[in-house]
Design a protein around this motif. Structure first.
Motif, PDB file in Angstrom:
ATOM      1  N   THR A 104       0.826  -1.199   0.000  1.00 56.70           N
ATOM      2  CA  THR A 104       0.000   0.000   0.000  1.00 56.70           C
ATOM      3  C   THR A 104       0.864   1.253   0.000  1.00 56.70           C
ATOM      4  OG1 THR A 104      -1.708   1.247   1.177  1.00 56.70           O
ATOM      5  CG2 THR A 104      -0.181  -0.025   2.529  1.00 56.70           C
ATOM      6  N   THR A 105       0.401   2.280  -0.670  1.00 53.98           N
ATOM      7  CA  THR A 105       1.109   3.563  -0.687  1.00 53.98           C
ATOM      8  C   THR A 105       0.711   4.441   0.496  1.00 53.98           C
ATOM      9  OG1 THR A 105      -0.625   4.594  -2.014  1.00 53.98           O
ATOM     10  CG2 THR A 105       1.204   3.535  -3.211  1.00 53.98           C
ATOM     11  N   ASP A 111      -3.613   3.668  -4.396  1.00 53.50           N
ATOM     12  CA  ASP A 111      -3.612   2.200  -4.465  1.00 53.50           C
ATOM     13  C   ASP A 111      -4.557   1.705  -5.553  1.00 53.50           C
ATOM     14  OD1 ASP A 111      -1.794   2.024  -2.435  1.00 53.50           O
ATOM     15  OD2 ASP A 111      -3.232   1.421  -0.884  1.00 53.50           O
ATOM     16  N   GLY A 117      -2.001  -1.396  -5.227  1.00 50.82           N
ATOM     17  CA  GLY A 117      -0.745  -1.020  -4.584  1.00 50.82           C
ATOM     18  C   GLY A 117       0.441  -1.278  -5.498  1.00 50.82           C
ATOM     19  N   GLY A 314      -1.713  -4.222   4.242  1.00 47.71           N
ATOM     20  CA  GLY A 314      -1.146  -3.668   3.015  1.00 47.71           C
ATOM     21  C   GLY A 314       0.349  -3.814   2.873  1.00 47.71           C
TER      22      GLY A 314
END
Length: 499
Positions: A104-105, A111, A117, A314
Motif C-alpha cells: 500500500t502507498t 492504491d 498497490g 497492506g
C-alpha cells in the motif's frame, strides 16, 4: 511388453525424473560439474546463488571461472530447472500471478490507480518535476529564535556553535549536530508561516554549487539540485537551482507579504568545501532573513515503511533496501511515518537497509550484491532513488548517449531479474527534462529515453497540485487503464487528499 511400449514409458518418465533431480538442487555444489573448488571460484566471482547462475550466460560463466562451455551450459540449465525458469502455460502464469504481492502507498486513491498497490515481480517507476539534494554554503544567513531573542547568523557558525555544546555525529556522507533548541519560521502546506524547531543541522562536502543573484542584492549559493521557490507567471513552484534562468522570479515572504525578486545571473562554481542544511521536520523548508523560502523527499520513504506491515494491512512483512544516488533519504521522515502507523520506530528504521551510491558503477555493483542480501534479510522492496542521476551526470552530450543507454539498459535488466526471481517490488524514481519542441500540453518527459520507456512494468508521472496535494497519472502499464489519482503529502506521510 513390446520395445516401443517400453520406450514410450521411459519417455513419459523423463519429465518426472528431471523434476526430482531439480528438487534435489539446493546449493551450488548440487549443480552438475560443480565441485567445492569450482563453487568457491563462483562465489569469489560473484555467483553465490542459484539465481545468479540461472541468469548468467554460458560464455560469461565459462570465461569468468575457467570451466568448459558445456559444463557452464549444464550448470545453468540445472539452476533454471531448480528455480522453475522454463516455458509455462497461460494457466500456470495465471496461477503465478496470484502470488504477486502488493504494498500500500498509504493512499486508497493511489492504491486503486495502481491496481491495489505497488506490485512485486515488476519495476514501478515514479517520475516527477524535480530531484533533490539540498544544501547551502556556510555564509548563508539563517534567521532563528532563541527564546524570545531573534538571531541572524550564518549557518556555518551556527553549526560550529552546536557542535561545541551538542557534539557532532557522522551521518550519510557527512555530519550532523542537534539544533532542536532553536525556532525557525517555515511555510506549511497551506502557505501559512509557522514556527517550528529543526531537528539537526547537516553538513557534507560537495564539488560544485550554483550561485543565483537577484534584485535587491539577493544572492543564493546552493547545491545544483536544491529546490528553490520561484513564480512561473501563474503559480509558485519548486525548481532545482540548476534549472533557474535569468528572468525567473524568486519568491520571498517578508512580514507575511509575498514579494518577487527577479533573477539576473545564474552561475555554476567550483566549491570543494562543506555545505549545510537545516533539517526541518514536517515542512522541510525555512525562511531566510531575506524572506526566501529554502526547501530542504516522500513516496519511496512511505513504501519503505509500509512494506513492513502485515499483509492484512497492506504490507509484505519484509524489509526494504534504499539505494540513494542523490542524497534524498531523510530518516526523520521514516520516524514520523512509522510513529503514525503505530510501529516500533527503531525496529522500523533497522528494517531499512540504506546505502549511498557514489557513481553509476557503484550503483550497479550494489544491485549485484543484492542477490545475496535479499534471501538472507527477507527483503521485499528495493528502492533506487534516482535511477538515472549518475548516468546522466557521467555521460553528458550526444557523443556519450549510446554508451549511457547501453549501461542504463544493463542496470535496468539487473533490477528486472531481481524483481522476477525473488518476487520483490522494485521502485525507481526518475528525473524529468523539458522538451523545447512542445508548445501545447505537458512539455516534461522522463530522462532515459526508450530504454526507460520499456523496462518498467508500471510508469507513473507525479505532478504538483494545490497545497500538499499531488496528482499521479499512470502513463504506461500493460494491465492497468490510464488514469489519475490525487493524494496528499502530510506530516504523517502519504494519505488520501481531503476534499
Amino acid at each position: 511388453m513390446s520395445k516401443s511400449t517400453k520406450s514410450t514409458d521411459k519417455e513419459a518418465d523423463e519429465p518426472d525424473v528431471q523434476k526430482r533431480e531439480a528438487q534435489k538442487i539446493k546449493t551450488l555444489t548440487d549443480l552438475p560439474g560443480i565441485g567445492p573448488a569450482t563453487a568457491q571460484k563462483l562465489i569469489e566471482a560473484g555467483y553465490s546463488t542459484l539465481e545468479s547462475i540461472a541468469v548468467a550466460s554460458p560464455q560469461e560463466l565459462s570465461a569468468t571461472i575457467g570451466i568448459p562451455l558445456a559444463t557452464a551450459q549444464k550448470a545453468i540449465k540445472a539452476a533454471r530447472e531448480a528455480l522453475n525458469i522454463r516455458f509455462k502455460t497461460a494457466l500456470e502464469l495465471k496461477l503465478e500471478r496470484l502470488t504477486v504481492g502488493k504494498i500500500t502507498t498509504g493512499s486508497k486513491a493511489l492504491d486503486e490507480l495502481l491496481g491495489g498497490g505497488v506490485e512485486t515481480r515488476t519495476i514501478t517507476e515514479f517520475f516527477g518535476e524535480y530531484g533533490t539534494g539540498k544544501c547551502f554554503v556556510g555564509p548563508t544567513l539563517v534567521k532563528y529564535y532563541r527564546g524570545a531573542e531573534l538571531v541572524v547568523n550564518d549557518i556555518e557558525s551556527l553549526y560550529h556553535e552546536k557542535k561545541k555544546t551538542e557534539g557532532e555525529s557522522r551521518f550519510d556522507g557527512g555530519y550532523i549536530v542537534r539544533a532542536s533548541d532553536i525556532i525557525v519560521e517555515s511555510v506549511d502546506a497551506n502557505g501559512r508561516i509557522v514556527k517550528v524547531s529543526p531537528s539537526f543541522i547537516y553538513k557534507e562536502k560537495v564539488p560544485l554549487i550554483v550561485e543565483v543573484k537577484g534584485e535587491g542584492d539577493v544572492k543564493l549559493e546552493v547545491t545544483p539540485r536544491h529546490p528553490v521557490l520561484v513564480y512561473d507567471g501563474a503559480s509558485s513552484i519548486w525548481k532545482p537551482a540548476i534549472e533557474i534562468k535569468p528572468g525567473d522570479n524568486l519568491v520571498s515572504i517578508m512580514n507575511n507579504e509575498v514579494k518577487l525578486q527577479r533573477v539576473y545571473r545564474v552561475e555554476i562554481k567550483e566549491h570543494n568545501d562543506y555545505v549545510y542544511d537545516l533539517v526541518v521536520p514536517r515542512h522541510h523548508n525555512f525562511l531566510s532573513p531575506e524572506g526566501l523560502v529554502l526547501h530542504n523527499t516522500q513516496l519511496c520513504h512511505q513504501l519503505s515503511v509500509n512494506v513492513q506491515l502485515p499483509p492484512d494491512k497492506g504490507g509484505l512483512n519484509g524489509k526494504a533496501v534504499y539505494i540513494d544516488s542523490e542524497g534524498t533519504f531523510r530518516w526523520e521522515r521514516i520516524e514520523s511515518m512509522a510513529r503514525a502507523l503505530g510501529l516500533d520506530v527503531e525496529k522500523t528504521m533497522e528494517n531499512i537497509l540504506y546505502i549511498r551510491a557514489v557513481n553509476s558503477d557503484h550503483q550497479m555493483a550494489i544491485v549485484e550484491e543484492l542477490a545475496e542480501i535479499i534471501p538472507e534479510q527477507n527483503i521485499k522492496l528495493v528502492v533506487v532513488d534516482s535511477v538515472t542521476g549518475h548516468f546522466r551526470a557521467e555521460y553528458p552530450g550526444r557523443e556519450n548517449l549510446a554508451l549511457r543507454q547501453q549501461k542504463l539498459n544493463r542496470h535496468l535488466h539487473q533490477l528486472m531479474r531481481l524483481a522476477e526471481i525473488y518476487n520483490i517490488a522494485v521502485v525507481i524514481t526518475n528525473q524529468v527534462m523539458a522538451r523545447p519542441d512542445v508548445f501545447y500540453g505537458d512539455p516534461t518527459q522522463a530522462v532515459g529515453g526508450h530504454v526507460l520507456y520499456h523496462a518498467p512494468g508500471v510508469r507513473v508521472q507525479l505532478r504538483k497540485s494545490k497545497g500538499n496535494k499531488r496528482i499521479a497519472r499512470v502513463v504506461d502499464a500493460p494491465h492497468l487503464p490510464e488514469g489519475e489519482a490525487v493524494f496528499a503529502i502530510t506530516e504523517i506521510g502519504i494519505r488520501d487528499a481531503a476534499d
